[in-house]
Design a protein around this motif. Sequence first.
Motif, mmCIF file in Angstrom:
data_model
loop_
_atom_site.group_PDB
_atom_site.id
_atom_site.type_symbol
_atom_site.label_atom_id
_atom_site.label_comp_id
_atom_site.label_asym_id
_atom_site.label_seq_id
_atom_site.Cartn_x
_atom_site.Cartn_y
_atom_site.Cartn_z
ATOM 1 N N GLY A 51 0.795 -1.221 0.000
ATOM 2 C CA GLY A 51 0.000 0.000 0.000
ATOM 3 C C GLY A 51 0.828 1.272 0.000
ATOM 4 N N THR A 52 2.125 1.152 0.266
ATOM 5 C CA THR A 52 2.999 2.326 0.267
ATOM 6 C C THR A 52 3.083 2.926 -1.132
ATOM 7 N N ILE A 53 3.066 4.246 -1.189
ATOM 8 C CA ILE A 53 3.214 4.963 -2.458
ATOM 9 C C ILE A 53 4.558 5.676 -2.427
ATOM 10 N N LYS A 70 2.663 2.226 -6.447
ATOM 11 C CA LYS A 70 2.075 1.665 -5.234
ATOM 12 C C LYS A 70 2.584 0.244 -5.073
ATOM 13 N N ASP A 72 2.161 -3.359 -4.278
ATOM 14 C CA ASP A 72 0.999 -4.247 -4.321
ATOM 15 C C ASP A 72 1.185 -5.497 -3.466
ATOM 16 N N TYR A 83 4.642 -4.272 -7.789
ATOM 17 C CA TYR A 83 4.264 -2.871 -7.639
ATOM 18 C C TYR A 83 3.719 -2.347 -8.954
#
Length: 160
Positions: A51-53, A70, A72, A83
């Motif tokens: 979830g990190t961008i 992002k 995934d 990602y």
Amino acid sequence: MTTASIEVEVASTYPAETVFKVFNKFHDIAPKVSPQAFKSIEILEGDGGVGTIRLFTFGDDIPFTSGKFKQDVIDVSNFIYNYTFFEGDNLMGILDSINHHVKIVPSAEGGCVFKQTVIYNCKGDEKPPVDVLNFEKELYEKTYKAIEAYAAAHPEHGQS
């Protein structure tokens, strides 16, 4: 919607677990070993997990300035790291997104194979030019080898 894709495979003498740990530090290592390709990679949102961008700011050798992706999937037990780029000029105005699927596959000799599939999800029928796809495939191979060389010189990065 049409797609285009490239496949990258690089054999390694290092164990899959070590390669996976080092690849998970890509955002720290890539700008050090390949600043002409990756000026910086910074977290915009999240803690580094799924979830990190992140924002990639590309270096002078890359025909794009930036891209957001992002995270995934991070599957430590199966050595999978996926990602998706969803915003930036690296989408070339013709792509909805670019999916990266990375899997580190253990080999019988104790090493592994780094496998990366990149899928370009086009908005319409126009696909990225073949020279761009070839450039990116070569870039991923060179970057992997540079990261591996860095990890060999800095073995602390392959440890927990």
